[in-house]
Scaffold this motif. Structure first.
Motif, PDB file in Angstrom:
ATOM      1  N   VAL A 132      57.392  29.403  18.219  1.00  0.00           N
ATOM      2  CA  VAL A 132      56.834  30.541  18.867  1.00  0.00           C
ATOM      3  C   VAL A 132      57.922  31.551  18.827  1.00  0.00           C
ATOM      4  N   TYR A 133      59.354  31.392  19.005  1.00  0.00           N
ATOM      5  CA  TYR A 133      60.308  32.350  19.013  1.00  0.00           C
ATOM      6  C   TYR A 133      60.308  33.300  17.940  1.00  0.00           C
ATOM      7  N   ALA A 134      59.989  32.995  16.772  1.00  0.00           N
ATOM      8  CA  ALA A 134      59.723  34.030  15.458  1.00  0.00           C
ATOM      9  C   ALA A 134      59.307  35.452  15.940  1.00  0.00           C
ATOM     10  N   GLU A 135      58.530  35.610  17.081  1.00  0.00           N
ATOM     11  CA  GLU A 135      57.929  36.804  17.379  1.00  0.00           C
ATOM     12  C   GLU A 135      59.248  37.560  18.032  1.00  0.00           C
ATOM     13  N   HIS A 136      60.320  36.944  18.163  1.00  0.00           N
ATOM     14  CA  HIS A 136      61.117  37.826  18.881  1.00  0.00           C
ATOM     15  C   HIS A 136      62.416  38.149  17.959  1.00  0.00           C
ATOM     16  N   ARG A 137      62.282  38.014  16.956  1.00  0.00           N
ATOM     17  CA  ARG A 137      63.589  38.160  15.688  1.00  0.00           C
ATOM     18  C   ARG A 137      64.068  39.697  15.837  1.00  0.00           C
ATOM     19  N   GLU A 138      63.213  40.627  16.243  1.00  0.00           N
ATOM     20  CA  GLU A 138      63.922  42.012  16.179  1.00  0.00           C
ATOM     21  C   GLU A 138      64.719  42.254  17.617  1.00  0.00           C
ATOM     22  N   ARG A 139      65.154  41.568  18.260  1.00  0.00           N
ATOM     23  CA  ARG A 139      65.867  41.765  19.290  1.00  0.00           C
ATOM     24  C   ARG A 139      67.302  41.325  18.928  1.00  0.00           C
ATOM     25  N   SER A 140      68.058  41.724  20.118  1.00  0.00           N
ATOM     26  CA  SER A 140      69.544  41.617  19.959  1.00  0.00           C
ATOM     27  C   SER A 140      69.842  40.062  19.766  1.00  0.00           C
ATOM     28  N   LYS A 144      67.732  37.324  21.692  1.00  0.00           N
ATOM     29  CA  LYS A 144      66.934  36.392  21.035  1.00  0.00           C
ATOM     30  C   LYS A 144      67.365  34.998  21.489  1.00  0.00           C
ATOM     31  N   LEU A 145      68.470  34.792  22.000  1.00  0.00           N
ATOM     32  CA  LEU A 145      68.907  33.280  22.570  1.00  0.00           C
ATOM     33  C   LEU A 145      68.132  33.280  23.920  1.00  0.00           C
ATOM     34  N   ARG A 146      68.054  34.275  24.507  1.00  0.00           N
ATOM     35  CA  ARG A 146      67.279  34.246  25.755  1.00  0.00           C
ATOM     36  C   ARG A 146      66.097  33.797  25.499  1.00  0.00           C
ATOM     37  N   ALA A 147      65.392  34.320  24.690  1.00  0.00           N
ATOM     38  CA  ALA A 147      63.886  34.210  24.386  1.00  0.00           C
ATOM     39  C   ALA A 147      63.830  32.930  24.158  1.00  0.00           C
ATOM     40  N   LEU A 148      64.507  32.576  23.085  1.00  0.00           N
ATOM     41  CA  LEU A 148      64.574  30.832  22.662  1.00  0.00           C
ATOM     42  C   LEU A 148      64.492  30.064  23.754  1.00  0.00           C
TER      43      LEU A 148
END
Length: 223
Positions: A132-140, A144-148
């Motif tokens: 699911v984390y793949a959708e956050h790849r454009e972030r810093s 991205k670590l926070r999102a994961l």
């Protein structure tokens, strides 16, 4: 080690005497109201974070605050959850991730785990979050670590629901489950709101958002 021994003597001379009645009561059994499942990271100290007294919370720690889905692995964490729900009758289970989590960093770079085969195998139980984390790849990098970290907490909540003891307790209203993130630097906790699909600051009024099922994690995916 000397620091720990000094701490023990401080406990014996300053802490224990003031809590003698508490420890005498606890010597005959425990009745925690909450199970707190968090990462093995030494910087995360549940009792300190929550100002909890001995016997209040049933703490279990492992790498990445992971709960394997039912049927995939009979592990210590699954046994502990079953015991907490069916024997201790806890009313709440908290799955708590944290900032700067080494396990989540490893998920981002699995090639770094070549020399850690056991860790690599264990983190397979977090693959759903990584997907699911793949959708956050454009972030810093930090975002991205926070999102994961957030996605992993949500995924482990879904795994938690697959355990029969938990499913039954949720169905009859005897149990509530919660997903938290602890920010080490700022000493802040955010809680997952399943209805809004977001984390928000932990409220002080005691009214917390429900960690309801997330539509991105169908039951078949967690099983």
């Amino acid at each position: 080690m000397e620091r720990l021994i000094e701490g023990y003597h401080q406990f014996r001379t300053s802490v224990f005497p003031n809590e003698r009645e508490t420890f005498a009561r606890l010597a005959s059994g425990q009745q925690p109201h909450t199970m707190f499942l968090t990462c093995a990271d030494s910087r995360v100290m549940p009792e300190l974070m929550l100002s909890a007294k001995p016997g209040e919370i049933f703490v279990y720690r492992n790498v990445g605050n992971i709960v394997p889905p039912y049927g995939q692995q009979v592990s210590g964490v699954v046994a502990a959850i079953e015991y907490a729900v069916k024997v201790l009758k806890v009313g709440h289970i908290v799955i708590c991730g944290h900032s700067d989590c080494g396990a989540m960093k490893a998920l981002q770079r699995p090639e770094a785990l070549t020399e850690l085969p056991s860790v690599r195998a264990w983190l397979k139980h977090a693959e759903l979050a990584h997907y699911v984390y793949a959708e956050h790849r454009e972030r810093s990098v930090e975002d991205k670590l926070r999102a994961l970290t957030e996605e992993n907490v949500i995924a482990q909540l879904e795994h938690l629901r697959t355990l029969p003891a938990v499913a039954a307790a949720l169905a009859n209203g005897a149990l509530r489950i919660h997903g938290w993130i602890y920010d080490i630097e700022h000493g802040e906790i955010t809680a997952y709101d399943g209805k809004k699909r977001s984390f928000r600051p932990l409220e002080q009024d005691g009214v917390q958002p429900e960690a309801t099922p997330d539509a991105r994690f169908p039951a078949s995916a967690a099983a």
